[in-house]
Design a protein around this motif. Structure first.
Motif, PDB file in Angstrom:
ATOM      1  N   ASP A  25       0.814  -1.210   0.000  1.00 63.91           N
ATOM      2  CA  ASP A  25       0.000   0.000   0.000  1.00 63.91           C
ATOM      3  C   ASP A  25       0.854   1.270   0.000  1.00 63.91           C
ATOM      4  N   THR A  26       2.015   1.193   0.644  1.00 59.41           N
ATOM      5  CA  THR A  26       2.904   2.357   0.735  1.00 59.41           C
ATOM      6  C   THR A  26       4.028   2.314  -0.285  1.00 59.41           C
ATOM      7  N   ASN A  27       4.031   1.258  -1.108  1.00 56.33           N
ATOM      8  CA  ASN A  27       5.039   1.073  -2.164  1.00 56.33           C
ATOM      9  C   ASN A  27       6.451   0.880  -1.614  1.00 56.33           C
ATOM     10  N   TRP A  28       6.547   0.421  -0.361  1.00 56.91           N
ATOM     11  CA  TRP A  28       7.843   0.065   0.204  1.00 56.91           C
ATOM     12  C   TRP A  28       8.095  -1.426  -0.080  1.00 56.91           C
ATOM     13  N   VAL A  29       8.620  -1.746  -1.255  1.00 59.36           N
ATOM     14  CA  VAL A  29       8.834  -3.151  -1.611  1.00 59.36           C
ATOM     15  C   VAL A  29      10.318  -3.438  -1.842  1.00 59.36           C
ATOM     16  N   VAL A  30      11.170  -2.510  -1.486  1.00 56.98           N
ATOM     17  CA  VAL A  30      12.610  -2.624  -1.729  1.00 56.98           C
ATOM     18  C   VAL A  30      13.326  -3.056  -0.444  1.00 56.98           C
ATOM     19  N   PRO A  31      14.660  -3.258  -0.499  1.00 53.65           N
ATOM     20  CA  PRO A  31      15.392  -3.702   0.700  1.00 53.65           C
ATOM     21  C   PRO A  31      15.639  -2.600   1.723  1.00 53.65           C
ATOM     22  N   LEU A  32      14.632  -1.866   2.061  1.00 51.60           N
ATOM     23  CA  LEU A  32      14.624  -0.916   3.169  1.00 51.60           C
ATOM     24  C   LEU A  32      13.169  -0.529   3.404  1.00 51.60           C
ATOM     25  N   GLY A  33      12.896   0.120   4.516  1.00 51.88           N
ATOM     26  CA  GLY A  33      11.532   0.548   4.767  1.00 51.88           C
ATOM     27  C   GLY A  33      11.090   0.313   6.200  1.00 51.88           C
ATOM     28  N   PRO A  34       9.862   0.692   6.532  1.00 52.30           N
ATOM     29  CA  PRO A  34       9.358   0.606   7.911  1.00 52.30           C
ATOM     30  C   PRO A  34       9.369  -0.816   8.473  1.00 52.30           C
ATOM     31  N   ASN A  35       9.047  -1.814   7.654  1.00 54.55           N
ATOM     32  CA  ASN A  35       9.044  -3.189   8.165  1.00 54.55           C
ATOM     33  C   ASN A  35      10.453  -3.649   8.533  1.00 54.55           C
ATOM     34  N   VAL A  36      11.436  -3.290   7.716  1.00 55.10           N
ATOM     35  CA  VAL A  36      12.822  -3.660   8.009  1.00 55.10           C
ATOM     36  C   VAL A  36      13.249  -3.053   9.334  1.00 55.10           C
ATOM     37  N   ASN A  37      12.990  -1.761   9.498  1.00 57.08           N
ATOM     38  CA  ASN A  37      13.382  -1.081  10.739  1.00 57.08           C
ATOM     39  C   ASN A  37      12.673  -1.689  11.952  1.00 57.08           C
ATOM     40  N   ALA A  38      11.382  -1.959  11.811  1.00 61.30           N
ATOM     41  CA  ALA A  38      10.606  -2.491  12.942  1.00 61.30           C
ATOM     42  C   ALA A  38      11.019  -3.921  13.263  1.00 61.30           C
ATOM     43  N   PHE A  39      11.302  -4.725  12.234  1.00 58.46           N
ATOM     44  CA  PHE A  39      11.736  -6.107  12.459  1.00 58.46           C
ATOM     45  C   PHE A  39      13.073  -6.122  13.190  1.00 58.46           C
ATOM     46  N   GLU A  40      13.981  -5.253  12.785  1.00 57.90           N
ATOM     47  CA  GLU A  40      15.267  -5.165  13.481  1.00 57.90           C
ATOM     48  C   GLU A  40      15.067  -4.759  14.947  1.00 57.90           C
ATOM     49  N   GLN A  41      14.156  -3.834  15.193  1.00 53.67           N
ATOM     50  CA  GLN A  41      13.886  -3.414  16.567  1.00 53.67           C
ATOM     51  C   GLN A  41      13.294  -4.558  17.381  1.00 53.67           C
ATOM     52  N   ASP A  42      12.381  -5.317  16.777  1.00 54.27           N
ATOM     53  CA  ASP A  42      11.802  -6.481  17.463  1.00 54.27           C
ATOM     54  C   ASP A  42      12.892  -7.484  17.841  1.00 54.27           C
ATOM     55  N   LEU A  43      13.811  -7.718  16.921  1.00 54.21           N
ATOM     56  CA  LEU A  43      14.890  -8.665  17.189  1.00 54.21           C
ATOM     57  C   LEU A  43      15.829  -8.138  18.266  1.00 54.21           C
ATOM     58  N   GLU A  44      16.103  -6.842  18.238  1.00 53.27           N
ATOM     59  CA  GLU A  44      16.958  -6.246  19.262  1.00 53.27           C
ATOM     60  C   GLU A  44      16.313  -6.369  20.636  1.00 53.27           C
ATOM     61  N   ASN A  45      15.017  -6.172  20.700  1.00 56.51           N
ATOM     62  CA  ASN A  45      14.304  -6.327  21.970  1.00 56.51           C
ATOM     63  C   ASN A  45      14.373  -7.762  22.461  1.00 56.51           C
ATOM     64  N   PHE A  46      14.304  -8.705  21.513  1.00 57.30           N
ATOM     65  CA  PHE A  46      14.315 -10.122  21.894  1.00 57.30           C
ATOM     66  C   PHE A  46      15.695 -10.567  22.390  1.00 57.30           C
ATOM     67  N   VAL A  47      16.754 -10.222  21.668  1.00 59.01           N
ATOM     68  CA  VAL A  47      18.082 -10.734  22.046  1.00 59.01           C
ATOM     69  C   VAL A  47      18.646  -9.981  23.245  1.00 59.01           C
ATOM     70  N   GLY A  48      18.264  -8.715  23.430  1.00 59.97           N
ATOM     71  CA  GLY A  48      18.705  -7.969  24.599  1.00 59.97           C
ATOM     72  C   GLY A  48      20.189  -7.650  24.580  1.00 59.97           C
ATOM     73  N   GLU A  49      20.768  -7.463  25.769  1.00 61.13           N
ATOM     74  CA  GLU A  49      22.202  -7.192  25.954  1.00 61.13           C
ATOM     75  C   GLU A  49      22.652  -5.919  25.232  1.00 61.13           C
ATOM     76  N   ASP A  50      21.708  -5.010  24.940  1.00 65.60           N
ATOM     77  CA  ASP A  50      22.012  -3.759  24.228  1.00 65.60           C
ATOM     78  C   ASP A  50      22.619  -3.996  22.848  1.00 65.60           C
ATOM     79  N   LYS A  51      22.316  -5.153  22.256  1.00 68.30           N
ATOM     80  CA  LYS A  51      22.836  -5.477  20.928  1.00 68.30           C
ATOM     81  C   LYS A  51      22.019  -4.784  19.843  1.00 68.30           C
ATOM     82  N   LYS A  52      22.636  -4.626  18.678  1.00 65.47           N
ATOM     83  CA  LYS A  52      21.975  -4.092  17.496  1.00 65.47           C
ATOM     84  C   LYS A  52      21.883  -5.193  16.451  1.00 65.47           C
ATOM     85  N   VAL A  53      20.884  -5.105  15.566  1.00 69.11           N
ATOM     86  CA  VAL A  53      20.633  -6.165  14.590  1.00 69.11           C
ATOM     87  C   VAL A  53      20.462  -5.567  13.199  1.00 69.11           C
TER      88      VAL A  53
END
Length: 413
Positions: A25-53
């Motif tokens: 709907d937002t035409n974000w179909v490339v290798p970047l976008g809101p889903n990528v950022n949010a998925f990385e944040q979800d993973l960072e929350n899951f793994v913890g230890e102040d890590k980045k993903v």
């Protein structure tokens, strides 16, 4: 049987379509976008230890970029666990470096710390240089003896890449696997704990590491108003559509982990008093495997119906489901293969509609790695000959486990 029981199939939460539709709907179909950022944040929350993903196109890409970030170049040596899937060590070859294969210990089936130190000392004596990195694997989700491995790595100041492609959600002393070393590798292939249809991620120590990985994952472009390249980069970022699947999958990750662990407990209980069959379990309370795949070993003395016919015909296609194109082979035997009773059990289960699979063949027994240095103790070769992976995914029910175990016991002579 009225259905086939697969090893580990993808299981959708029902939330994925919402995020995929949002991407369209937002035409974000490339290798970047809101889903990528949010998925990385979800993973960072899951793994913890102040890590980045950093979300990437594959777990293999994550291994590759971790080695790039560790400074691995052509001619360098990288220590890698021998008992693993090929994606753990192939990226070493991509860089023109040399894999140094290290065998496993029998408790976790993962890298033997004592053998690791022997290998480091011997490579330093032979080459005058330290290995550039260490790739340790969490085989089938089982945590390695990571405290001991990290102590040795720190002693010699060698960065550790944790291949937790099979170990998402596994923990050692309560800490998520993939957060101990310099980098941690995750996979979201269709048969993993969660899926993005394909894809992976790299766990990084901090924001600076994350930015460096993203630089190499997006073709290593310099900050000019035109394309200027001073380093070799790669096209490795995850698409916004795939990341949308990942966001939906994160809502069921904990549920998937608990389900795999419940199946493991049931397998363990049902095999507990069966002579000749051993279920691979957590060695102690320090280990908390996600049991991505539940595994057993069959004693060589255990005889299986039809074992006299094992290896009489060449397998058509790849064992373990759709796995791309495979070359046709003329000879059914190699110099290192599962015992006849293991192959017979795999075949009889397959005929009953139950998918099983041999353990990973050690890399030091693979023809492609025949000429690389290997430090072995016989553990992985012995396990490969007697081990079998059993259905373990979210679609496998407790009733299915009872059926699987019943068929296994029925076919033991």
């Amino acid at each position: 049987m009225d259905k086939r029981i697969y090893l580990c199939l993808a299981h959708m939460s029902g939330e994925e379509q919402k995020y995929i539709q949002e991407a369209f709907d937002t035409n974000w179909v490339v290798p970047l976008g809101p889903n990528v950022n949010a998925f990385e944040q979800d993973l960072e929350n899951f793994v913890g230890e102040d890590k980045k993903v950093v979300a990437l196109s594959a777990g293999t890409a994550a291994v590759h970029l971790a080695l790039v970030a560790c400074g691995v170049q052509a001619g360098d040596e990288v220590i890698c666990q021998s008992f693993t899937f090929c994606a753990s060590c192939h990226p070493i070859m991509y860089l023109g470096a040399v894999p140094i294969l290290v065998d496993s210990e029998s408790d976790t089936w993962n890298m033997d710390p004592e053998l690791l130190e022997n290998a480091i000392q011997d490579r330093m004596a032979r080459t005058g240089k330290k290995p550039k990195a260490i790739v340790v694997v969490y085989l089938y989700g089982m945590p390695a003896k990571i405290d001991e491995i990290m102590a040795i790595a720190n002693k010699y100041d060698i960065p550790v890449v944790e291949d937790a492609a099979e170990g998402l959600g596994s923990r050692y002393n309560g800490r998520v696997c993939g957060t101990f070393g310099k980098y941690g590798v995750l996979s979201f292939n269709g048969n993993k704990m969660i899926t993005t249809s394909g894809g992976g991620a790299l766990i990084c120590g901090d924001q600076e590491d994350k930015q460096n990985i993203m630089f190499y994952a997006t073709q290593a472009r310099e900050g000019y108003p035109y394309y200027q390249h001073e380093k070799v980069g790669y096209n490795y970022r995850m698409s916004n559509i795939c990341a949308g699947i990942g966001r939906g999958q994160m809502t069921v990750l904990e549920e998937h982990i608990r389900h795999h662990q419940r199946l493991a407990a049931l397998y363990e209980e049902l095999f507990d008093d069966v002579p000749g069959i051993v279920f691979h379990r957590n060695p102690s309370a320090c280990y908390d495997s996600n049991y991505w795949l539940n595994t057993i070993t069959l004693s060589p003395d255990l005889h299986v119906a039809g074992e006299e016919k094992a290896y009489m015909t060449v397998v058509k296609g790849a064992v373990g489901g759709a796995a791309g194109v495979t070359h046709t082979v003329e000879n059914v035997h190699t110099d290192c293969e599962p015992n006849r009773n293991v192959e017979a059990m795999r075949a009889v289960l397959d005929a009953m509609g139950i998918e099983s699979r041999p353990l990973w063949k050690p890399m030091h027994k693979q023809p492609v790695y025949r000429n690389v240095p290997a430090y072995v103790n016989g553990v992985s070769e012995s396990l490969f000959k007697v081990g079998l992976c059993l259905p373990s995914g979210p679609w496998v029910t407790e009733k299915d486990v009872h059926i699987i175990v019943k068929e296994i016991l029925k076919n033991i002579k």
